[in-house]
Design a protein around this motif. Sequence first.
Motif: not given
Length: 550
Positions: A180-201
């Motif tokens: 969501d535009y208004n919640h991109v920088q929420s800790e929940n979003n950033l933490a999950f995005a980090k998890n996705l990034s670590d997969w390397g896909k």
Amino acid sequence: MRAEQVRIEKETLSETASLLFQLRGLMHRWGDEGSERIYEDLQHKEGGNELTLAFCGHFSAGKSSMINLLCGSSVLPSGPVPTSANIVSIRSGVPRVLIYPRVEGSKNDPSPIETTPERLQEYCRNGGEYSAIEVWNEIPLLGKDGVLLDTPGVDSTDDGHQAATRSALHLADVVFYVMDYNHVQSENNLAFAKNLSDWGKPLYLIVNQIDKHREQEISIEEYKRQLENAFEQWGIHCAGILFTSLKKKEHPLNHWDHLLSLITELLEQKEQLLQYSLSRSIHHTADSSLTAFREDQQEERAALLEELEGTNAETVTNELKSLEEEKERLEALPQQSRASLRTGLDTLLNNANLMPADVREASGSYMESASPTFRLGLFSTAARREKEQSKRLAVWQGLLTREVSAQLEWHLIQLVRDWAENLGLWEEEAETTLKQGFPVVSQEWLAAAVKPGTGYSGEALLNFCRTLAADIKSQFRRAALAVSDVLLAKLPPLMEEQRAVLQRREQALARQARAVDALAALDRAAAARAHELAALLPPRRPLTPASCRR
């Protein structure tokens, strides 16, 4: 050239299939059912030759609506209930739905329930009863080899939903994370995005509802800069950031057309993306298996480390060695104690000079007066000779007593005291007993020591003094050894107490030694698994498609 590339890709697929078979068998042998199931899924994926595009995001981010728009129809149900309670796979084909019931504790896959797209919403309301859903519909965007994967909302409080989302990533070849535009920088979003990034896909971050942007509040350039800074600080690496609006398709910041063309480009790069994705999933699952194995060891490790109380293997080994030496010293203590006392006595007595020149001279003078031929001048009488003899004897006895007292008595008492105190055996009464055992250098004893005919000058006098000194020293030695025997008789109970102390210490060290061995065994087990996996796994494949470079 194209034919050669196809041949190489087929050979690679064959090698990958063989590798997955071996990895699946290895996980089965290790009892790692989760990793075994993932490698089984990857076997099916490798044989299916489909490119899977996974969509993740919050319930409110518009993920399901976005998927429906990509499909060109309402493939996913809508309504107030969370529609993506399961992993939903969407393919292009004759419309139909397969729903896989969830069977707890069963190792066999249940037969799917086939239904129609119209009844899908009814089934999704009971999402907890199903493990997965497969949907087919007419979706030109996907062609014959594309799969859209809809995952449960990442903000779900249901652990099963979150686990399903994480487990789906091993099947994903490309990941789109919708925010969501208004919640991109929420800790929940950033933490999950980090998890996705670590997969390397390949990861694409989609900022949906860009129509909420107000240029007068913050410029789009500043908004982008803030996002990029946040992603950089969290270590999130993505292949691209897209802005979308499902409500206002004509919005100037809407990248919807770019998203459509991007999906088309990704499908065209299917072969390379599939091989890269399989490589990442194979290695990630292997890494996760090793990590899980070590985590399973943690409770046992913590208990073993608590047993060690901060010490280490080298310290335990050294303390055990020291303990054995202490036990040996304890058992040899009586004999060594006697030997050390005898050595001390020998040193003291050998260094004591009881017959300096004045004592020898006094000794010879008395012996001369005791000779039958001794005369005191012209008018020598028996009374005068006896008086002179008594006088000389007193002088001799006084000088010798001085030497005995100065060189033997005090030093020998101190020697025995120090020796006994070191053993914890000393008692003040022992000093009295020791003194009572000392020889009394009386005039009578000295007079009796002088035998008739003993020479009182020259070598004869020296030999007499040596013999007399040796006799005195021998009596002091006997007195010291007699007291030492009395004191050593009290040693066995003390030794028994010390044995008990050493035994308790030995038991504690034995427990620590077992803890050290157990920790080493855990390390060997983990290292053996890592080594066995490393022997199977090929190098990680690089991602070569230009549009997906990290």
